[in-house]
Design an enzyme around this catalytic site. Structure first.
Site, PDB file in Angstrom:
ATOM      1  N   ASP A  85       0.842  -1.202   0.000  1.00  0.00           N
ATOM      2  CA  ASP A  85       0.000   0.000   0.000  1.00  0.00           C
ATOM      3  C   ASP A  85       0.876   1.250   0.000  1.00  0.00           C
ATOM      4  O   ASP A  85       1.688   1.441   0.908  1.00  0.00           O
ATOM      5  CB  ASP A  85      -0.894   0.007   1.250  1.00  0.00           C
ATOM      6  CG  ASP A  85      -2.031  -0.988   1.143  1.00  0.00           C
ATOM      7  OD1 ASP A  85      -2.797  -0.884   0.167  1.00  0.00           O
ATOM      8  OD2 ASP A  85      -2.149  -1.860   2.017  1.00  0.00           O
ATOM      9  N   ASP A 111     -10.354  -5.339  -1.473  1.00  0.00           N
ATOM     10  CA  ASP A 111      -9.374  -4.859  -0.493  1.00  0.00           C
ATOM     11  C   ASP A 111     -10.059  -4.084   0.622  1.00  0.00           C
ATOM     12  O   ASP A 111     -10.684  -3.057   0.373  1.00  0.00           O
ATOM     13  CB  ASP A 111      -8.367  -3.963  -1.243  1.00  0.00           C
ATOM     14  CG  ASP A 111      -7.232  -3.466  -0.366  1.00  0.00           C
ATOM     15  OD1 ASP A 111      -7.023  -4.018   0.729  1.00  0.00           O
ATOM     16  OD2 ASP A 111      -6.539  -2.523  -0.809  1.00  0.00           O
TER      17      ASP A 111
HETATM   18  C1  DX5 Z   1      -6.627   0.358   2.860  1.00  0.00           C
HETATM   19  C2  DX5 Z   1      -5.572  -0.480   2.185  1.00  0.00           C
HETATM   20  C3  DX5 Z   1      -5.752  -1.936   2.407  1.00  0.00           C
HETATM   21  C4  DX5 Z   1      -5.641  -2.340   3.853  1.00  0.00           C
HETATM   22  C5  DX5 Z   1      -6.152  -3.710   4.067  1.00  0.00           C
HETATM   23  O1  DX5 Z   1      -6.455   1.663   2.506  1.00  0.00           O
HETATM   24  O2  DX5 Z   1      -5.583  -0.248   0.789  1.00  0.00           O
HETATM   25  O3  DX5 Z   1      -4.840  -2.685   1.619  1.00  0.00           O
HETATM   26  O4  DX5 Z   1      -4.352  -2.250   4.351  1.00  0.00           O
HETATM   27  O5  DX5 Z   1      -6.093  -3.967   5.431  1.00  0.00           O
HETATM   28  P1  DX5 Z   1      -7.299  -4.575   6.258  1.00  0.00           P
HETATM   29  O6  DX5 Z   1      -7.473  -5.967   5.788  1.00  0.00           O
HETATM   30  O7  DX5 Z   1      -6.800  -4.468   7.657  1.00  0.00           O
HETATM   31  O8  DX5 Z   1      -8.509  -3.725   5.995  1.00  0.00           O
HETATM   32 ZN    ZN Z   2      -4.562  -1.741  -0.465  1.00  0.00          ZN
END
Ligand code: DX5
Ligand code: ZN
Length: 208
Positions: A31, A171
């Site tokens: 990310d 996601d």
């Molecule tokens: C949110 C990110 C995701 C996130 C996913 O902005 O793009 O990739 O890190 O994490 P979880 O599964 O904890 O929502």
């Molecule tokens: Zn993400």
């Protein structure tokens, strides 16, 4: 079902990446946040590039940034399978997707929870992946938005209608409970559900 692991919520990144490397997870989801497209900011590329020291998994780079052209050449240098940009940015999306492909990397387009799915239509011929955000982008550990199930279904219908052979990924807030709403996806991305557990493989297996 393929699984991609996000380490955004990790407090011990080298250790957690090493632990993920020992699982059968398919991708490491990276990310990237610029403090503009989303309020938070991730570490600079000079630090992020060290990821290769801790994992030999293929990367899926999620660019939550206003200006992807600055980041694409950098992340194209790593062991990257997908680079994903956002459909909401005020840039030439087609040009950005084609820039990703110039590096022989698969191009993805992500869509936020409140953006109409129809916004994807003009770019369908250029995408290898659609990343459906099931939380507002910007932070890990949020709750899965239940309407995402219907949005995934709409994206699947769109790909069928236009005859596009792209994968669907989701996601945000994906756990063993919410994954039942993601059965029309090819890949699920999960962060804190995996990273905050003491058995990564068990959690990954529960998502497949
Ligand atoms: C949110 C990110 C995701 C996130 C996913 O902005 O793009 O990739 O890190 O994490 P979880 O599964 O904890 O929502
Ligand atoms: Zn993400």
């Amino acid at each position: 079902m393929k699984v991609s692991a996000s380490f955004l919520s990790s407090k011990t990144i080298p250790l957690d990446l090493h632990k993920l490397d020992e699982t059968d997870v398919d991708y490491i989801h990276v990310d990237i946040m610029d403090g503009k497209f989303v309020p938070n900011k991730t570490m600079p590329f000079s630090e992020m590039k060290n990821i290769y020291k801790y994992t030999s998994k293929r990367l899926e780079v999620h660019l939550m940034v206003d200006d992807p052209e600055k980041y694409i050449p950098l992340y194209a240098e790593l062991n990257t399978e997908y680079i994903i940009i956002h459909v909401e940015i005020d840039k030439d999306i087609e040009k950005c997707l084609n820039l990703i492909k110039k590096y022989s990397i698969k191009a993805g387009l992500s869509i936020k929870p409140n953006t109409p799915v129809s916004a994807l239509v003009p770019y369908l011929p250029f995408v290898d992946s659609i990343l459906v955000m099931s939380v507002e982008p910007g932070a890990g550990g949020q709750e899965f938005i239940p309407e995402s199930k219907e949005r995934i279904h709409e994206v699947r219908a769109l790909l069928n209608e236009y005859g596009i052979n792209a994968v669907i990924n989701v996601d945000g807030g994906v756990t063993d409970k919410t994954v039942v709403d993601c059965r029309e996806c090819d890949i699920v991305t999960s962060g804190s559900y995996i990273i905050k557990s003491d058995n990564f493989q068990e959690k990954i297996t529960s998502l497949r």
